[in-house]
Design an enzyme around this catalytic site. Structure first.
Site, PDB file in Angstrom:
ATOM      1  N   SER A  19      38.628  33.876  39.754  1.00  0.00           N
ATOM      2  CA  SER A  19      39.626  33.200  40.569  1.00  0.00           C
ATOM      3  C   SER A  19      39.304  31.721  40.627  1.00  0.00           C
ATOM      4  CB  SER A  19      39.615  33.785  41.991  1.00  0.00           C
ATOM      5  OG  SER A  19      40.384  33.008  42.884  1.00  0.00           O
ATOM      6  N   TYR A  45      35.702  36.411  50.171  1.00  0.00           N
ATOM      7  CA  TYR A  45      36.258  36.499  48.812  1.00  0.00           C
ATOM      8  C   TYR A  45      35.609  35.453  47.910  1.00  0.00           C
ATOM      9  CZ  TYR A  45      39.875  36.937  45.183  1.00  0.00           C
ATOM     10  OH  TYR A  45      40.554  37.137  43.999  1.00  0.00           O
TER      11      TYR A  45
END
Length: 272
Positions: free
Chosen positions: A130, A143
Protein backbone atom coordinates in the site's frame (compact mmCIF):
# COMPACT_ATOMS: atom_id res chain seq x y z
CA UNK A 1 -1.90 -23.42 -18.29
CA UNK A 2 -0.22 -21.55 -15.45
CA UNK A 3 -1.83 -21.74 -12.01
CA UNK A 4 -1.96 -18.93 -9.44
CA UNK A 5 -3.13 -18.84 -5.84
CA UNK A 6 -4.71 -15.50 -4.83
CA UNK A 7 -5.77 -14.58 -1.29
CA UNK A 8 -8.59 -12.23 -0.30
CA UNK A 9 -10.85 -12.56 -3.34
CA UNK A 10 -14.22 -11.65 -1.86
CA UNK A 11 -14.23 -8.13 -3.34
CA UNK A 12 -12.09 -5.25 -4.55
CA UNK A 13 -8.54 -5.93 -5.73
CA UNK A 14 -8.60 -9.67 -5.04
CA UNK A 15 -11.83 -10.36 -6.91
CA UNK A 16 -10.85 -8.22 -9.87
CA UNK A 17 -7.39 -9.83 -10.03
CA UNK A 18 -8.92 -13.32 -9.95
CA UNK A 19 -11.20 -12.49 -12.86
CA UNK A 20 -8.49 -10.66 -14.79
CA UNK A 21 -5.98 -13.49 -14.51
CA UNK A 22 -8.64 -16.08 -15.35
CA UNK A 23 -9.52 -14.09 -18.49
CA UNK A 24 -5.80 -13.88 -19.31
CA UNK A 25 -5.47 -17.66 -19.43
CA UNK A 26 -4.43 -18.49 -15.88
CA UNK A 27 -5.93 -21.22 -13.74
CA UNK A 28 -6.98 -19.27 -10.68
CA UNK A 29 -7.16 -20.75 -7.20
CA UNK A 30 -9.00 -18.07 -5.23
CA UNK A 31 -9.48 -17.95 -1.47
CA UNK A 32 -12.31 -16.67 0.72
CA UNK A 33 -13.41 -16.90 4.32
CA UNK A 34 -17.17 -17.01 3.64
CA UNK A 35 -18.76 -20.12 2.08
CA UNK A 36 -21.31 -18.07 0.12
CA UNK A 37 -18.48 -16.28 -1.68
CA UNK A 38 -16.89 -19.59 -2.61
CA UNK A 39 -20.07 -20.87 -4.26
CA UNK A 40 -20.42 -17.68 -6.32
CA UNK A 41 -16.86 -17.85 -7.65
CA UNK A 42 -17.03 -21.56 -8.43
CA UNK A 43 -19.92 -20.66 -10.71
CA UNK A 44 -17.48 -18.37 -12.55
CA UNK A 45 -15.11 -21.26 -13.22
CA UNK A 46 -12.54 -20.65 -10.50
CA UNK A 47 -10.97 -23.15 -8.15
CA UNK A 48 -11.87 -22.03 -4.65
CA UNK A 49 -10.38 -22.68 -1.23
CA UNK A 50 -11.30 -21.52 2.24
CA UNK A 51 -8.64 -19.47 4.01
CA UNK A 52 -8.51 -17.65 7.32
CA UNK A 53 -5.05 -16.11 7.62
CA UNK A 54 -5.47 -15.65 11.36
CA UNK A 55 -5.68 -19.44 11.83
CA UNK A 56 -2.46 -21.47 11.31
CA UNK A 57 -4.45 -24.65 10.66
CA UNK A 58 -6.44 -22.90 7.92
CA UNK A 59 -3.24 -21.60 6.30
CA UNK A 60 -1.68 -25.07 6.37
CA UNK A 61 -4.80 -26.65 4.87
CA UNK A 62 -5.03 -24.04 2.14
CA UNK A 63 -1.41 -24.55 1.07
CA UNK A 64 -1.81 -28.33 1.16
CA UNK A 65 -5.03 -28.30 -0.85
CA UNK A 66 -3.69 -25.83 -3.40
CA UNK A 67 -0.66 -28.04 -4.07
CA UNK A 68 -2.78 -31.18 -4.14
CA UNK A 69 -4.66 -29.73 -7.10
CA UNK A 70 -1.54 -29.46 -9.24
CA UNK A 71 1.58 -27.33 -9.64
CA UNK A 72 1.32 -23.74 -8.45
CA UNK A 73 3.26 -21.21 -10.51
CA UNK A 74 2.55 -18.08 -8.51
CA UNK A 75 1.18 -16.69 -5.26
CA UNK A 76 -0.57 -13.32 -4.96
CA UNK A 77 -0.76 -12.17 -1.34
CA UNK A 78 -3.68 -9.75 -1.27
CA UNK A 79 -5.80 -10.49 1.82
CA UNK A 80 -5.70 -7.80 4.52
CA UNK A 81 -7.97 -5.60 6.59
CA UNK A 82 -7.80 -2.12 8.09
CA UNK A 83 -8.24 -1.06 11.70
CA UNK A 84 -8.67 2.73 11.94
CA UNK A 85 -8.22 4.72 15.12
CA UNK A 86 -5.61 6.63 17.10
CA UNK A 87 -2.52 4.66 18.07
CA UNK A 88 -2.95 5.54 21.74
CA UNK A 89 -6.41 3.91 21.69
CA UNK A 90 -5.24 0.56 20.31
CA UNK A 91 -5.08 -2.28 22.84
CA UNK A 92 -2.40 -4.89 22.46
CA UNK A 93 -4.85 -7.52 21.26
CA UNK A 94 -6.02 -5.21 18.45
CA UNK A 95 -2.51 -5.02 17.05
CA UNK A 96 -2.12 -8.76 17.46
CA UNK A 97 -5.33 -9.37 15.49
CA UNK A 98 -4.34 -7.26 12.50
CA UNK A 99 -0.77 -8.54 12.49
CA UNK A 100 -2.02 -12.13 12.43
CA UNK A 101 -3.79 -11.53 9.12
CA UNK A 102 -1.87 -8.80 7.31
CA UNK A 103 1.63 -9.99 8.21
CA UNK A 104 1.97 -13.33 10.01
CA UNK A 105 -0.63 -15.29 8.07
CA UNK A 106 0.65 -13.90 4.79
CA UNK A 107 4.20 -14.89 5.73
CA UNK A 108 3.07 -18.36 6.84
CA UNK A 109 1.34 -19.06 3.52
CA UNK A 110 4.31 -17.75 1.55
CA UNK A 111 6.91 -19.94 3.22
CA UNK A 112 4.68 -22.99 2.79
CA UNK A 113 4.80 -22.50 -0.99
CA UNK A 114 8.48 -21.61 -1.33
CA UNK A 115 9.69 -25.27 -1.11
CA UNK A 116 7.36 -26.09 -4.01
CA UNK A 117 8.77 -23.19 -6.05
CA UNK A 118 12.32 -24.28 -5.19
CA UNK A 119 11.66 -27.83 -6.36
CA UNK A 120 10.37 -26.48 -9.67
CA UNK A 121 13.18 -23.95 -10.03
CA UNK A 122 10.69 -21.14 -10.65
CA UNK A 123 7.89 -19.22 -8.98
CA UNK A 124 6.41 -15.78 -8.58
CA UNK A 125 5.44 -14.19 -5.26
CA UNK A 126 3.48 -10.96 -5.63
CA UNK A 127 2.53 -9.17 -2.43
CA UNK A 128 0.03 -6.31 -2.35
CA UNK A 129 1.28 -3.59 -0.04
CA UNK A 130 0.00 0.00 0.00
CA UNK A 131 0.97 3.63 -0.19
CA UNK A 132 0.72 3.27 3.60
CA UNK A 133 3.67 0.92 3.41
CA UNK A 134 5.68 3.94 2.27
CA UNK A 135 4.35 6.77 4.44
CA UNK A 136 2.16 6.89 7.53
CA UNK A 137 -0.92 9.04 8.06
CA UNK A 138 -2.98 9.73 11.20
CA UNK A 139 -5.71 7.28 12.26
CA UNK A 140 -4.18 4.39 10.29
CA UNK A 141 -1.44 3.26 12.68
CA UNK A 142 -2.14 -0.50 12.86
CA UNK A 143 -2.56 -0.87 9.10
CA UNK A 144 0.56 1.23 8.48
CA UNK A 145 2.51 -0.95 10.92
CA UNK A 146 1.54 -4.14 9.09
CA UNK A 147 2.39 -2.73 5.69
CA UNK A 148 5.74 -1.28 6.80
CA UNK A 149 6.62 -4.69 8.26
CA UNK A 150 5.40 -6.49 5.15
CA UNK A 151 7.55 -4.24 2.96
CA UNK A 152 10.67 -4.99 4.97
CA UNK A 153 10.04 -8.72 5.12
CA UNK A 154 9.35 -8.86 1.39
CA UNK A 155 12.45 -6.83 0.52
CA UNK A 156 14.65 -9.27 2.44
CA UNK A 157 12.87 -12.27 0.91
CA UNK A 158 13.54 -10.86 -2.55
CA UNK A 159 17.25 -10.57 -1.76
CA UNK A 160 17.40 -14.08 -0.35
CA UNK A 161 15.57 -15.61 -3.33
CA UNK A 162 18.06 -14.20 -5.81
CA UNK A 163 19.38 -16.99 -8.01
CA UNK A 164 16.64 -19.48 -7.11
CA UNK A 165 14.31 -18.70 -10.01
CA UNK A 166 11.76 -17.29 -7.54
CA UNK A 167 10.84 -13.66 -8.26
CA UNK A 168 9.43 -11.54 -5.42
CA UNK A 169 7.54 -8.33 -6.15
CA UNK A 170 5.68 -5.69 -4.16
CA UNK A 171 2.72 -3.83 -5.61
CA UNK A 172 1.85 -0.58 -3.86
CA UNK A 173 -1.61 0.79 -4.59
CA UNK A 174 -2.91 4.12 -3.40
CA UNK A 175 -6.65 4.86 -3.32
CA UNK A 176 -8.44 2.00 -5.10
CA UNK A 177 -12.18 1.39 -5.23
CA UNK A 178 -12.87 -1.39 -2.74
CA UNK A 179 -14.80 -2.31 0.40
CA UNK A 180 -11.86 -1.76 2.77
CA UNK A 181 -13.62 1.12 4.54
CA UNK A 182 -16.86 -0.81 5.09
CA UNK A 183 -14.92 -3.91 6.12
CA UNK A 184 -12.95 -1.87 8.67
CA UNK A 185 -16.04 -0.81 10.62
CA UNK A 186 -16.53 -4.08 12.57
CA UNK A 187 -12.86 -4.08 13.58
CA UNK A 188 -13.08 -0.45 14.69
CA UNK A 189 -16.22 -1.12 16.71
CA UNK A 190 -14.67 -4.19 18.32
CA UNK A 191 -11.38 -2.71 19.40
CA UNK A 192 -11.60 1.09 19.70
CA UNK A 193 -13.37 2.67 22.68
CA UNK A 194 -13.38 6.08 21.06
CA UNK A 195 -15.96 7.55 23.46
CA UNK A 196 -13.45 7.18 26.31
CA UNK A 197 -10.57 8.60 24.29
CA UNK A 198 -9.12 12.06 24.97
CA UNK A 199 -9.53 12.43 21.19
CA UNK A 200 -13.30 11.83 21.23
CA UNK A 201 -14.03 15.23 19.65
CA UNK A 202 -11.50 14.53 16.90
CA UNK A 203 -13.14 11.17 16.23
CA UNK A 204 -16.51 12.88 15.82
CA UNK A 205 -15.11 15.57 13.54
CA UNK A 206 -12.99 13.37 11.30
CA UNK A 207 -12.79 9.60 11.48
CA UNK A 208 -16.43 8.79 12.29
CA UNK A 209 -17.61 10.86 9.35
CA UNK A 210 -15.14 9.19 7.04
CA UNK A 211 -16.16 5.74 8.23
CA UNK A 212 -19.92 6.12 8.42
CA UNK A 213 -20.63 9.01 6.02
CA UNK A 214 -18.48 8.47 2.93
CA UNK A 215 -18.33 11.51 0.69
CA UNK A 216 -17.63 9.66 -2.55
CA UNK A 217 -14.52 8.71 -4.42
CA UNK A 218 -11.11 10.09 -3.67
CA UNK A 219 -10.00 12.41 -6.46
CA UNK A 220 -7.06 10.10 -7.22
CA UNK A 221 -9.03 6.86 -6.85
CA UNK A 222 -8.64 4.22 -9.55
CA UNK A 223 -10.63 1.03 -10.19
CA UNK A 224 -9.20 -2.33 -9.08
CA UNK A 225 -8.26 -3.19 -12.66
CA UNK A 226 -5.35 -0.74 -12.34
CA UNK A 227 -3.85 -3.08 -9.75
CA UNK A 228 -4.78 -6.22 -11.69
CA UNK A 229 -2.81 -4.96 -14.67
CA UNK A 230 0.27 -4.57 -12.49
CA UNK A 231 -0.22 -8.02 -10.98
CA UNK A 232 -0.31 -9.55 -14.45
CA UNK A 233 2.87 -7.67 -15.37
CA UNK A 234 4.63 -8.91 -12.23
CA UNK A 235 3.59 -12.49 -13.04
CA UNK A 236 4.60 -12.46 -16.70
CA UNK A 237 7.55 -10.09 -17.07
CA UNK A 238 10.83 -11.87 -17.74
CA UNK A 239 12.50 -9.77 -15.05
CA UNK A 240 9.77 -8.16 -12.92
CA UNK A 241 10.52 -4.98 -11.03
CA UNK A 242 10.94 -5.12 -7.25
CA UNK A 243 8.07 -2.63 -6.92
CA UNK A 244 5.16 -1.36 -8.96
CA UNK A 245 3.40 1.83 -7.90
CA UNK A 246 -0.30 2.28 -8.65
CA UNK A 247 -2.00 5.73 -8.50
CA UNK A 248 -0.46 9.19 -8.37
CA UNK A 249 -0.33 9.43 -4.53
CA UNK A 250 1.80 6.29 -4.37
CA UNK A 251 4.27 7.51 -6.97
CA UNK A 252 4.50 10.89 -5.22
CA UNK A 253 4.96 9.25 -1.82
CA UNK A 254 7.64 6.92 -3.15
CA UNK A 255 9.68 9.90 -4.38
CA UNK A 256 8.92 12.08 -1.35
CA UNK A 257 10.10 9.44 1.11
CA UNK A 258 13.48 9.39 -0.60
CA UNK A 259 14.04 13.13 -1.02
CA UNK A 260 11.91 14.99 1.54
CA UNK A 261 12.93 15.56 5.17
CA UNK A 262 10.77 13.89 7.79
CA UNK A 263 9.27 17.20 8.95
CA UNK A 264 8.02 17.88 5.44
CA UNK A 265 6.47 14.43 5.23
CA UNK A 266 4.84 14.95 8.63
CA UNK A 267 3.33 18.24 7.48
CA UNK A 268 1.93 16.58 4.36
CA UNK A 269 0.53 13.61 6.32
CA UNK A 270 -1.26 15.84 8.82
CA UNK A 271 -2.97 17.72 6.01
CA UNK A 272 -4.14 14.53 4.32
Amino acid sequence: MRRVLITGCSSGIGLDAARHLRDSGWRVVATWRKPQDIAARQAEGMECLSLDLSCPDSVAACARDALAGGPVDALVNNAAFALPGAVEDMPRDALRAIMEVNLLGTHDLTIRLIPHFRDRGAGRIVTISSVLGLVGIPWRGPYVATKFALEGLTDVLRLEMHGTGIHVTLIEPGPITSRIRENAIPHFERWVNWQASPRADQYRATLLKRLYEPSGKDRFELPPCAVSDRILTALTARNPAPRYYVTAPTRISGVARRVQPTRALDWFARRN
